[in-house]
Design an enzyme around this catalytic site. Structure first.
Site, PDB file in Angstrom:
ATOM      1  N   GLY A  15       1.151  -1.483   0.176  1.00  0.00           N
ATOM      2  CA  GLY A  15      -0.081  -0.133   0.074  1.00  0.00           C
ATOM      3  C   GLY A  15       0.996   0.994  -0.429  1.00  0.00           C
ATOM      4  O   GLY A  15       0.711   2.492  -0.592  1.00  0.00           O
ATOM      5  N   GLU A  34      10.719   3.039   6.055  1.00  0.00           N
ATOM      6  CA  GLU A  34      10.768   1.569   6.250  1.00  0.00           C
ATOM      7  C   GLU A  34      11.548   1.482   7.443  1.00  0.00           C
ATOM      8  O   GLU A  34      12.960   1.649   7.386  1.00  0.00           O
ATOM      9  CB  GLU A  34      10.994   0.501   5.491  1.00  0.00           C
ATOM     10  CG  GLU A  34      11.012  -0.397   5.157  1.00  0.00           C
ATOM     11  CD  GLU A  34       9.130  -1.181   6.006  1.00  0.00           C
ATOM     12  OE1 GLU A  34       9.424  -1.877   7.001  1.00  0.00           O
ATOM     13  OE2 GLU A  34       8.146  -1.330   5.507  1.00  0.00           O
ATOM     14  N   THR A  41       5.274  -7.023   4.703  1.00  0.00           N
ATOM     15  CA  THR A  41       4.532  -8.609   4.535  1.00  0.00           C
ATOM     16  C   THR A  41       4.559  -9.785   3.270  1.00  0.00           C
ATOM     17  O   THR A  41       5.176 -11.014   3.357  1.00  0.00           O
ATOM     18  CB  THR A  41       3.501  -8.724   5.946  1.00  0.00           C
ATOM     19  OG1 THR A  41       4.029  -8.402   6.633  1.00  0.00           O
ATOM     20  CG2 THR A  41       3.148 -10.354   5.402  1.00  0.00           C
ATOM     21  N   CYS A  42       3.620  -9.005   2.629  1.00  0.00           N
ATOM     22  CA  CYS A  42       3.487  -9.946   1.698  1.00  0.00           C
ATOM     23  C   CYS A  42       5.013 -10.402   0.824  1.00  0.00           C
ATOM     24  O   CYS A  42       5.014 -11.892   0.712  1.00  0.00           O
ATOM     25  CB  CYS A  42       3.117  -9.186   0.326  1.00  0.00           C
ATOM     26  SG  CYS A  42       2.358  -9.681  -1.039  1.00  0.00           S
ATOM     27  N   CYS A  47       3.540 -13.766   1.222  1.00  0.00           N
ATOM     28  CA  CYS A  47       2.655 -13.980  -0.497  1.00  0.00           C
ATOM     29  C   CYS A  47       3.967 -14.600  -0.959  1.00  0.00           C
ATOM     30  O   CYS A  47       3.347 -16.025  -1.801  1.00  0.00           O
ATOM     31  CB  CYS A  47       1.456 -12.835  -1.469  1.00  0.00           C
ATOM     32  SG  CYS A  47       1.575 -11.759   0.142  1.00  0.00           S
ATOM     33  N   LYS A  50       5.666 -17.628   0.668  1.00  0.00           N
ATOM     34  CA  LYS A  50       4.646 -18.827   0.748  1.00  0.00           C
ATOM     35  C   LYS A  50       4.483 -19.712  -0.530  1.00  0.00           C
ATOM     36  O   LYS A  50       4.129 -20.365  -0.956  1.00  0.00           O
ATOM     37  CB  LYS A  50       3.636 -18.155   1.307  1.00  0.00           C
ATOM     38  CG  LYS A  50       2.340 -19.268   1.821  1.00  0.00           C
ATOM     39  CD  LYS A  50       1.247 -18.724   1.862  1.00  0.00           C
ATOM     40  CE  LYS A  50       0.605 -17.524   0.596  1.00  0.00           C
ATOM     41  NZ  LYS A  50      -0.799 -16.903   0.657  1.00  0.00           N
ATOM     42  N   TYR A 176      -6.789 -19.232   6.318  1.00  0.00           N
ATOM     43  CA  TYR A 176      -5.930 -19.345   5.396  1.00  0.00           C
ATOM     44  C   TYR A 176      -4.671 -19.729   5.729  1.00  0.00           C
ATOM     45  O   TYR A 176      -3.741 -20.433   4.606  1.00  0.00           O
ATOM     46  CB  TYR A 176      -5.754 -18.579   4.404  1.00  0.00           C
ATOM     47  CG  TYR A 176      -5.110 -17.350   4.495  1.00  0.00           C
ATOM     48  CD1 TYR A 176      -4.340 -16.675   3.473  1.00  0.00           C
ATOM     49  CD2 TYR A 176      -6.185 -16.385   4.930  1.00  0.00           C
ATOM     50  CE1 TYR A 176      -4.132 -15.834   4.037  1.00  0.00           C
ATOM     51  CE2 TYR A 176      -5.774 -14.956   4.993  1.00  0.00           C
ATOM     52  CZ  TYR A 176      -4.387 -14.290   5.244  1.00  0.00           C
ATOM     53  OH  TYR A 176      -3.963 -13.943   4.814  1.00  0.00           O
ATOM     54  N   ILE A 177      -4.554 -19.097   6.575  1.00  0.00           N
ATOM     55  CA  ILE A 177      -2.641 -19.435   6.374  1.00  0.00           C
ATOM     56  C   ILE A 177      -2.169 -20.944   6.905  1.00  0.00           C
ATOM     57  O   ILE A 177      -1.032 -21.235   6.661  1.00  0.00           O
ATOM     58  CB  ILE A 177      -1.943 -18.361   7.757  1.00  0.00           C
ATOM     59  CG1 ILE A 177      -2.170 -16.801   6.768  1.00  0.00           C
ATOM     60  CG2 ILE A 177      -0.488 -18.097   7.595  1.00  0.00           C
ATOM     61  CD1 ILE A 177      -1.213 -15.390   7.613  1.00  0.00           C
ATOM     62  N   GLU A 180      -3.113 -23.547   4.825  1.00  0.00           N
ATOM     63  CA  GLU A 180      -1.970 -23.092   3.689  1.00  0.00           C
ATOM     64  C   GLU A 180      -0.588 -23.965   3.957  1.00  0.00           C
ATOM     65  O   GLU A 180       0.098 -25.117   3.512  1.00  0.00           O
ATOM     66  CB  GLU A 180      -1.399 -21.748   3.275  1.00  0.00           C
ATOM     67  CG  GLU A 180      -2.912 -21.449   2.430  1.00  0.00           C
ATOM     68  CD  GLU A 180      -2.114 -19.752   1.950  1.00  0.00           C
ATOM     69  OE1 GLU A 180      -3.106 -19.237   0.716  1.00  0.00           O
ATOM     70  OE2 GLU A 180      -1.737 -19.286   2.521  1.00  0.00           O
ATOM     71  N   GLY A 262      -4.795 -15.453  13.683  1.00  0.00           N
ATOM     72  CA  GLY A 262      -5.104 -14.325  13.463  1.00  0.00           C
ATOM     73  C   GLY A 262      -3.493 -13.313  13.549  1.00  0.00           C
ATOM     74  O   GLY A 262      -2.312 -13.246  13.841  1.00  0.00           O
ATOM     75  N   ASP A 303      -3.459  -3.238   6.142  1.00  0.00           N
ATOM     76  CA  ASP A 303      -3.960  -4.370   7.175  1.00  0.00           C
ATOM     77  C   ASP A 303      -3.587  -3.723   8.800  1.00  0.00           C
ATOM     78  O   ASP A 303      -3.887  -3.782   9.795  1.00  0.00           O
ATOM     79  CB  ASP A 303      -3.217  -5.293   7.243  1.00  0.00           C
ATOM     80  CG  ASP A 303      -2.867  -6.314   5.899  1.00  0.00           C
ATOM     81  OD1 ASP A 303      -3.818  -5.906   5.399  1.00  0.00           O
ATOM     82  OD2 ASP A 303      -2.637  -7.620   6.369  1.00  0.00           O
ATOM     83  N   THR A 311      -3.498  -8.262   0.173  1.00  0.00           N
ATOM     84  CA  THR A 311      -1.857  -7.366  -0.668  1.00  0.00           C
ATOM     85  C   THR A 311      -2.857  -6.218  -1.477  1.00  0.00           C
ATOM     86  O   THR A 311      -2.387  -5.124  -1.413  1.00  0.00           O
ATOM     87  CB  THR A 311      -0.765  -8.206  -0.708  1.00  0.00           C
ATOM     88  OG1 THR A 311      -0.654  -8.636   0.109  1.00  0.00           O
ATOM     89  CG2 THR A 311       0.050  -7.460  -1.938  1.00  0.00           C
ATOM     90  N   HIS A 437     -12.397 -27.481 -23.994  1.00  0.00           N
ATOM     91  CA  HIS A 437     -12.909 -28.823 -23.879  1.00  0.00           C
ATOM     92  C   HIS A 437     -10.892 -29.081 -24.012  1.00  0.00           C
ATOM     93  O   HIS A 437     -10.902 -29.312 -24.858  1.00  0.00           O
ATOM     94  CB  HIS A 437     -13.825 -29.260 -24.622  1.00  0.00           C
ATOM     95  CG  HIS A 437     -14.501 -31.211 -23.975  1.00  0.00           C
ATOM     96  ND1 HIS A 437     -14.351 -31.186 -22.466  1.00  0.00           N
ATOM     97  CD2 HIS A 437     -13.697 -32.029 -24.137  1.00  0.00           C
ATOM     98  CE1 HIS A 437     -14.455 -32.561 -22.470  1.00  0.00           C
ATOM     99  NE2 HIS A 437     -13.939 -32.630 -23.798  1.00  0.00           N
ATOM    100  N   GLU A 442     -13.998 -25.292 -17.766  1.00  0.00           N
ATOM    101  CA  GLU A 442     -15.479 -24.856 -18.544  1.00  0.00           C
ATOM    102  C   GLU A 442     -16.932 -25.778 -18.112  1.00  0.00           C
ATOM    103  O   GLU A 442     -18.105 -25.187 -18.057  1.00  0.00           O
ATOM    104  CB  GLU A 442     -15.141 -26.724 -19.392  1.00  0.00           C
ATOM    105  CG  GLU A 442     -16.433 -26.458 -20.595  1.00  0.00           C
ATOM    106  CD  GLU A 442     -15.885 -27.949 -21.235  1.00  0.00           C
ATOM    107  OE1 GLU A 442     -16.394 -27.899 -22.463  1.00  0.00           O
ATOM    108  OE2 GLU A 442     -14.917 -28.665 -20.750  1.00  0.00           O
TER     109      GLU A 442
END
Length: 449
Positions: A15, A34, A41-42, A47, A50, A176-177, A180, A262, A303, A311, A437, A442
């Protein structure tokens, strides 16, 4: 009053970076601070590394299937340390690319931990910088439950620096973390147990998707303990013992315990009160639809706010903020049709409303089309892999409210459908479209009640 900069950004994640470069393109004087590696993090702990681990795990799964496709058996060995070195080298190239992009855009990068002295002043390493507008884009951090022995557990941040692959991995959290990492480590041969406070993993996703992923992972011998939480962790005889409470009261032996319960906004040390910036639950910065905080000239994206933690969303918020403030073109972010994916095996992805959300809003006018089938990829093997596809529609027009999928290429397929759903497609539009196909995608064009 004369300021050092037109815009000062705190946080060089997706961001913050997007906003800084976009603002500079409008001719603004921009600085970005920074305290860690560029990319947030991404790039560094999410991301990117990972997805690289997911791809390495895919090679292990493909190797298991190779015999069914006529390949002869051969000895293979996965070097975790060598692989991680390659991952970190790749991340370094991304850092260099971002640094060059900032230089080319004329954005000044300042290394250090930024805090607010007042509404127009940022303090870093005992130096002060003033700006007309300030954007906070500091992201979030993984949180741990307050239980005895939690110091023995690690978070997703440390997973990318494990010195060796654990033989037994326990994961607290079925979001999801956690899911995965369960999938990845299982493919590498780890014995994996997932503890979740719900009966079924992936809270927030459509129920058919949740069931489809959990069944698929269970077939790969990942163990799930539902309606339970972690009670305590003990170290005993060179192993960790995790005790659960709830429906299942068990003690699980593990080499590594991952906490994936979380994330919380990374706002605690910003001294937001100095600038009159209000925060809500867990320290999330309160913003309006244009990312404005309670301080007139201070904005926040990503975040660290009370919105979607993804992201691409943070990036979109950063661009919308700049277009509104510096481009004089007011822009809001549409959160209704944001696609998301779970890069487990089986893979899952969704866009739009779940069945439950749709019925809550539209009631009896909601109809669902759902199909389960065995993809061609697994039909030559002894593995009964199942894919699930589902669309949620509303009214006589059968306008598509949401699309959900479990199976190979789910993320790419749902990503493409997201554009069509934003444009208001109907079930008839899908029916009248000729597919390719044989493909999994499809099947979305062939669904019947």
């Amino acid at each position: 009053m004369t300021f050092n900069y037109d815009l000062f950004v705190i946080g060089a994640g997706p961001g913050g970076l997007a906003a800084a470069k976009k603002a500079a393109s409008y001719g603004a004087r921009v600085a970005i601070a920074e305290k860690e590696a560029i990319g947030g993090t991404c790039v560094n702990r999410g991301c990117v590394p990972k997805k690289l681990i997911v791809q390495a795990a895919d090679l292990a799964l493909q190797n298991q299937m190779a015999l069914s496709y006529g390949w002869s058996d051969c000895e293979t060995y996965f070097d975790w340390t060598k692989f991680l070195n390659s991952v970190h080298q790749h991340i370094e190239t991304i850092h260099h690319s971002y640094f060059e992009q900032l230089q080319k855009a004329g954005v000044e990068l300042i290394r250090g931990d930024g805090t607010l002295r007042d509404a127009h002043t940022v303090e870093i390493n005992q130096s002060e910088y003033t700006a007309d507008k300030i954007l906070i884009a500091v992201g979030g951090y993984p949180i741990k439950p307050n239980i005895p022995g939690i110091e023995y557990a690690i978070t997703s941040r440390e997973m990318f620096h494990l010195p060796y692959l654990p033989q037994r991995l326990a994961i607290i959290g079925g979001g999801y973390i956690g899911v995965e990492f369960a999938s990845m480590m299982n493919a590498f041969g780890c014995e994996v147990t997932v503890i979740d406070q719900d009966e079924t993993i992936l809270s927030g996703f459509d129920d058919d998707i949740r069931i489809g992923v959990q069944e698929g992972l269970s077939k790969r011998r990942i163990r799930f303990i539902g309606n339970s939480t972690a009670k305590q962790i003990k170290y005993s005889e060179e192993r960790l013992l995790l005790t659960t409470t709830g429906d299942s009261r068990k003690t699980i032996a593990a080499d590594t315990i991952l906490v994936a319960t979380g994330r919380a906004p990374n706002t605690k040390n910003l001294r937001l009160e100095n600038a009159g910036v209000e925060v809500g639950e867990k320290g999330a910065i309160q913003v309006d639809e244009y990312s404005r905080t309670t301080a007139e000239n201070i904005f926040a994206v990503g975040d660290c706010t009370n919105r979607l933690q993804l992201t691409p969303v943070a990036r979109a918020e950063g661009i919308a903020f700049v277009n509104t403030v510096f481009g004089k073109k007011p822009q809001k972010v549409d959160y209704e049709q944001v696609p998301s994916a779970v890069f487990a095996r089986p893979e899952a992805a969704s866009v739009g409303m779940t069945e439950a959300k749709a019925r809550e809003k539209f009631g009896a006018s909601v109809k669902c089309y759902c199909d389960r089938f065995q993809p061609l990829l697994s039909q030559l093997t002894d593995k009964n892999e199942q894919a699930t596809i589902k669309i949620v529609v509303e009214g006589e027009s059968e306008r598509v409210l949401g699309a959900h999928m479990v199976g190979e290429h789910a993320a790419d397929i749902i990503q493409s459908l997201a554009v069509a759903i934003r444009k208001g497609i109907t079930k008839q539009d899908l029916d009248e479209t000729i597919g390719i196909h044989p493909t999994t995608a499809e099947e979305f064009l062939l669904m019947s009640p």
